[in-house]
Design a protein around this motif. Structure first.
Motif, mmCIF file in Angstrom:
data_model
loop_
_atom_site.group_PDB
_atom_site.id
_atom_site.type_symbol
_atom_site.label_atom_id
_atom_site.label_comp_id
_atom_site.label_asym_id
_atom_site.label_seq_id
_atom_site.Cartn_x
_atom_site.Cartn_y
_atom_site.Cartn_z
ATOM 1 N N LEU A 87 -41.535 14.082 -12.733
ATOM 2 C CA LEU A 87 -40.158 13.611 -12.859
ATOM 3 C C LEU A 87 -39.942 12.407 -11.965
ATOM 4 O O LEU A 87 -40.739 12.129 -11.062
ATOM 5 N N MET A 88 -38.838 11.705 -12.167
ATOM 6 C CA MET A 88 -38.502 10.529 -11.375
ATOM 7 C C MET A 88 -37.446 10.817 -10.316
ATOM 8 O O MET A 88 -37.335 10.082 -9.347
ATOM 9 N N PHE A 89 -36.655 11.864 -10.529
ATOM 10 C CA PHE A 89 -35.527 12.133 -9.638
ATOM 11 C C PHE A 89 -35.538 13.597 -9.225
ATOM 12 O O PHE A 89 -36.056 14.459 -9.936
ATOM 13 N N SER A 90 -34.926 13.870 -8.100
ATOM 14 C CA SER A 90 -34.875 15.241 -7.612
ATOM 15 C C SER A 90 -33.937 16.074 -8.470
ATOM 16 O O SER A 90 -32.950 15.582 -9.016
ATOM 17 N N VAL A 91 -34.257 17.352 -8.594
ATOM 18 C CA VAL A 91 -33.451 18.281 -9.376
ATOM 19 C C VAL A 91 -33.324 19.579 -8.603
ATOM 20 O O VAL A 91 -33.964 19.780 -7.569
ATOM 21 N N ASN A 92 -32.505 20.481 -9.112
ATOM 22 C CA ASN A 92 -32.350 21.807 -8.534
ATOM 23 C C ASN A 92 -33.726 22.434 -8.315
ATOM 24 O O ASN A 92 -34.521 22.522 -9.249
ATOM 25 N N PRO A 93 -34.043 22.849 -7.090
ATOM 26 C CA PRO A 93 -35.372 23.422 -6.824
ATOM 27 C C PRO A 93 -35.728 24.588 -7.743
ATOM 28 O O PRO A 93 -36.909 24.867 -7.967
ATOM 29 N N ALA A 94 -34.730 25.275 -8.290
ATOM 30 C CA ALA A 94 -35.000 26.393 -9.192
ATOM 31 C C ALA A 94 -35.800 25.944 -10.417
ATOM 32 O O ALA A 94 -36.544 26.734 -10.998
ATOM 33 N N ALA A 95 -35.636 24.664 -10.801
ATOM 34 C CA ALA A 95 -36.374 24.168 -11.956
ATOM 35 C C ALA A 95 -37.800 23.791 -11.599
ATOM 36 O O ALA A 95 -38.661 23.700 -12.472
ATOM 37 N N MET A 96 -38.062 23.565 -10.316
ATOM 38 C CA MET A 96 -39.371 23.073 -9.911
ATOM 39 C C MET A 96 -40.383 24.184 -9.679
ATOM 40 O O MET A 96 -41.511 23.924 -9.282
ATOM 41 N N VAL A 97 -40.001 25.430 -9.900
ATOM 42 C CA VAL A 97 -40.982 26.512 -9.839
ATOM 43 C C VAL A 97 -41.744 26.607 -11.163
ATOM 44 O O VAL A 97 -42.696 27.384 -11.265
ATOM 45 N N LEU A 98 -41.339 25.821 -12.142
ATOM 46 C CA LEU A 98 -42.018 25.828 -13.429
ATOM 47 C C LEU A 98 -43.409 25.239 -13.296
ATOM 48 O O LEU A 98 -43.633 24.328 -12.490
ATOM 49 N N GLN B 70 -32.967 24.406 -17.019
ATOM 50 C CA GLN B 70 -33.022 25.372 -15.938
ATOM 51 C C GLN B 70 -32.462 24.819 -14.631
ATOM 52 O O GLN B 70 -32.049 25.590 -13.762
ATOM 53 N N ALA B 71 -32.392 23.514 -14.490
ATOM 54 C CA ALA B 71 -31.734 22.949 -13.318
ATOM 55 C C ALA B 71 -30.254 23.287 -13.319
ATOM 56 O O ALA B 71 -29.659 23.550 -12.270
ATOM 57 N N PHE B 72 -29.639 23.289 -14.508
ATOM 58 C CA PHE B 72 -28.216 23.607 -14.617
ATOM 59 C C PHE B 72 -27.956 25.091 -14.858
ATOM 60 O O PHE B 72 -26.854 25.575 -14.607
ATOM 61 N N HIS B 73 -28.963 25.791 -15.343
ATOM 62 C CA HIS B 73 -28.820 27.224 -15.636
ATOM 63 C C HIS B 73 -30.005 27.976 -15.027
ATOM 64 O O HIS B 73 -30.858 28.497 -15.757
ATOM 65 N N PRO B 74 -30.083 28.001 -13.703
ATOM 66 C CA PRO B 74 -31.285 28.526 -13.044
ATOM 67 C C PRO B 74 -31.557 30.001 -13.298
ATOM 68 O O PRO B 74 -32.698 30.450 -13.137
ATOM 69 N N THR B 75 -30.549 30.771 -13.677
ATOM 70 C CA THR B 75 -30.775 32.203 -13.918
ATOM 71 C C THR B 75 -30.987 32.520 -15.403
ATOM 72 O O THR B 75 -31.179 33.686 -15.751
ATOM 73 N N SER B 76 -30.942 31.501 -16.242
ATOM 74 C CA SER B 76 -31.123 31.767 -17.667
ATOM 75 C C SER B 76 -32.580 32.140 -17.952
ATOM 76 O O SER B 76 -33.497 31.706 -17.256
ATOM 77 N N GLU B 77 -32.780 32.932 -18.980
ATOM 78 C CA GLU B 77 -34.111 33.402 -19.337
ATOM 79 C C GLU B 77 -34.423 33.067 -20.789
ATOM 80 O O GLU B 77 -33.521 32.854 -21.602
ATOM 81 N N ALA B 78 -35.723 33.039 -21.078
ATOM 82 C CA ALA B 78 -36.154 32.785 -22.450
ATOM 83 C C ALA B 78 -35.712 33.924 -23.355
ATOM 84 O O ALA B 78 -35.906 35.099 -23.036
ATOM 85 N N LEU B 79 -35.100 33.570 -24.483
ATOM 86 C CA LEU B 79 -34.655 34.572 -25.441
ATOM 87 C C LEU B 79 -35.824 35.001 -26.327
ATOM 88 O O LEU B 79 -36.666 34.181 -26.715
ATOM 89 N N ARG B 80 -35.862 36.279 -26.631
ATOM 90 C CA ARG B 80 -36.881 36.808 -27.531
ATOM 91 C C ARG B 80 -36.252 37.104 -28.884
ATOM 92 O O ARG B 80 -35.066 37.469 -28.968
ATOM 93 N N PRO B 81 -37.011 36.976 -29.965
ATOM 94 C CA PRO B 81 -36.454 37.238 -31.295
ATOM 95 C C PRO B 81 -35.938 38.658 -31.430
ATOM 96 O O PRO B 81 -36.520 39.600 -30.880
ATOM 97 N N SER B 82 -34.842 38.785 -32.141
ATOM 98 C CA SER B 82 -34.286 40.104 -32.416
ATOM 99 C C SER B 82 -35.147 40.808 -33.457
ATOM 100 O O SER B 82 -35.603 40.193 -34.425
ATOM 101 N N ARG B 83 -35.375 42.104 -33.280
ATOM 102 C CA ARG B 83 -36.198 42.842 -34.237
ATOM 103 C C ARG B 83 -35.432 43.196 -35.494
ATOM 104 O O ARG B 83 -36.018 43.493 -36.519
ATOM 105 N N GLU B 84 -34.112 43.178 -35.385
ATOM 106 C CA GLU B 84 -33.299 43.589 -36.529
ATOM 107 C C GLU B 84 -32.753 42.353 -37.249
ATOM 108 O O GLU B 84 -32.147 41.474 -36.641
ATOM 109 N N GLY B 85 -32.998 42.310 -38.534
ATOM 110 C CA GLY B 85 -32.402 41.268 -39.368
ATOM 111 C C GLY B 85 -32.939 39.886 -39.089
ATOM 112 O O GLY B 85 -32.279 38.899 -39.382
ATOM 113 N N SER B 86 -34.174 39.771 -38.551
ATOM 114 C CA SER B 86 -34.728 38.461 -38.274
ATOM 115 C C SER B 86 -35.407 37.905 -39.515
ATOM 116 O O SER B 86 -36.277 38.556 -40.090
#
Length: 322
Positions: free
Chosen positions: A219-230, A303-319
């Motif tokens: 990256l070129m600029f600093s961001v929320n450290p929560a994103a830099m654990v990626l 993730q810099a703006f939503h550090p607690t958000s998680e990857a969504l998994r497909p729903s088993r019903e009606g997918s």
């Protein structure tokens, strides 16, 4: 073991300036030291207003593979080429009764469309030349004491409107061929919108000024450290950021097994169906409950703006399986 990359700073994070690029940050909702100059001054990147548009038949310079932000609202459809937004970042437009701003931050590959009506007035957004979490900060060009607005956070972070939220407008980030296949009567913004009388010089819009940055993993600029654990390889992976009922999550290519398919996802009691195209690494929302909104961006930015958000998994019903 995953590795992270150092961030190259273009401004000393210890610098304290409550009026960078002339904007008053004395009562900012975010730490002033995290608001960085991106390089250009205020309006050094020229946002467009009331763009010139062409019909599909007139748009002979458009290529099938060109990326566009597509908006269909009020019985009208219009495409906004990323090739133009790479240089202008904001297009203030009017689709029928709907005043919208189509915005794109090349550093985050983030596409966001918002309603420009705030209360009884319509905002005309400009590019401040400032960044927060490597993401463009916009401002209102029609007032003398403007607030700064965060594109990905969808709110004003400073000034008299601090804390006011923007209303997102649903959109697609797709290839031109796909857009006109679904919207053959669409119009498209023309490069004539940025003629020399408006920006001072001609540009070759076929050249992507961010090509080298997109090839590099860092990256070129600093961001929320929560994103830099990626892991370094994930920083600029494309995701579909999703919000619903005050919750945030994101969809990745892994949810589709990196294969072309459609999947249903659930977030905070709301549902959406997403189609994934592995050839162009593209997500498209084909159906969503009213509470759902979405944003296309790099993973680090979401993730810099939503550090607690998680990857969504497909729903088993009606997918759906197609």
């Amino acid at each position: 073991m995953s590795t992270t990359l150092p961030v190259t700073l273009v401004q000393d994070p210890g610098e304290r300036d409550v009026r960078p690029n002339g904007f008053d940050l004395s009562e900012s909702l975010v730490p002033v030291e995290q608001v960085l100059r991106g390089g250009p001054p205020k309006d050094g990147i020229a946002a467009l207003t009331d763009p010139v548009v062409l019909t599909v038949e007139q748009a002979d310079a458009m290529r099938d593979v060109d990326r566009v932000i597509g908006v269909a609202i009020g019985g009208m459809a219009r495409a906004y080429p990323i090739a133009i937004l790479n240089y202008h970042e904001i297009i203030n437009d009017q689709l029928g009764d709907h005043a919208i701003a189509v915005t794109f931050c090349p550093l985050c590959d983030s596409a966001v469309v918002v309603d420009r009506h705030i209360g009884s007035r319509s905002i005309e957004f400009g590019v401040s030349g400032l960044l927060f979490n490597s993401n463009v900060l916009m401002y209102d060009r029609r007032v003398s004491n403007p607030s700064l607005w965060s594109q990905l956070d969808l709110r004003a972070i400073s000034g008299p409107m601090a804390g006011t939220r923007l209303v997102p407008v649903r959109h697609d980030l797709v290839r031109w061929k796909q857009w006109i296949g679904r919207h053959p009567q669409s119009t498209v913004v023309s490069i004539r919108s940025a003629d020399p009388d408006r920006i001072g010089r001609r540009r070759d819009y076929t050249v992507n000024p961010y090509e080298a940055y997109l090839r590099r993993p860092g990256l070129m600029f600093s961001v929320n450290p929560a994103a830099m654990v990626l892991p370094a390889s994930d920083l600029k992976s494309l995701v579909l950021g999703v919000t619903a009922n005050g919750k945030a999550g994101f969809v990745t290519a892994d949810a589709f097994g990196n294969r072309a398919s459609s999947r249903r996802f659930q977030l905070a009691g709301a549902s959406l169906i997403v189609n994934f195209d592995p050839v162009v690494r593209q997500f498209r929302v084909t159906q969503a409950d009213p509470a759902v909104s979405w944003t296309h961006s790099f993973r680090f930015a979401w993730q810099a703006f939503h550090p607690t958000s998680e990857a969504l998994r497909p729903s088993r019903e009606g997918s759906p399986n197609r």
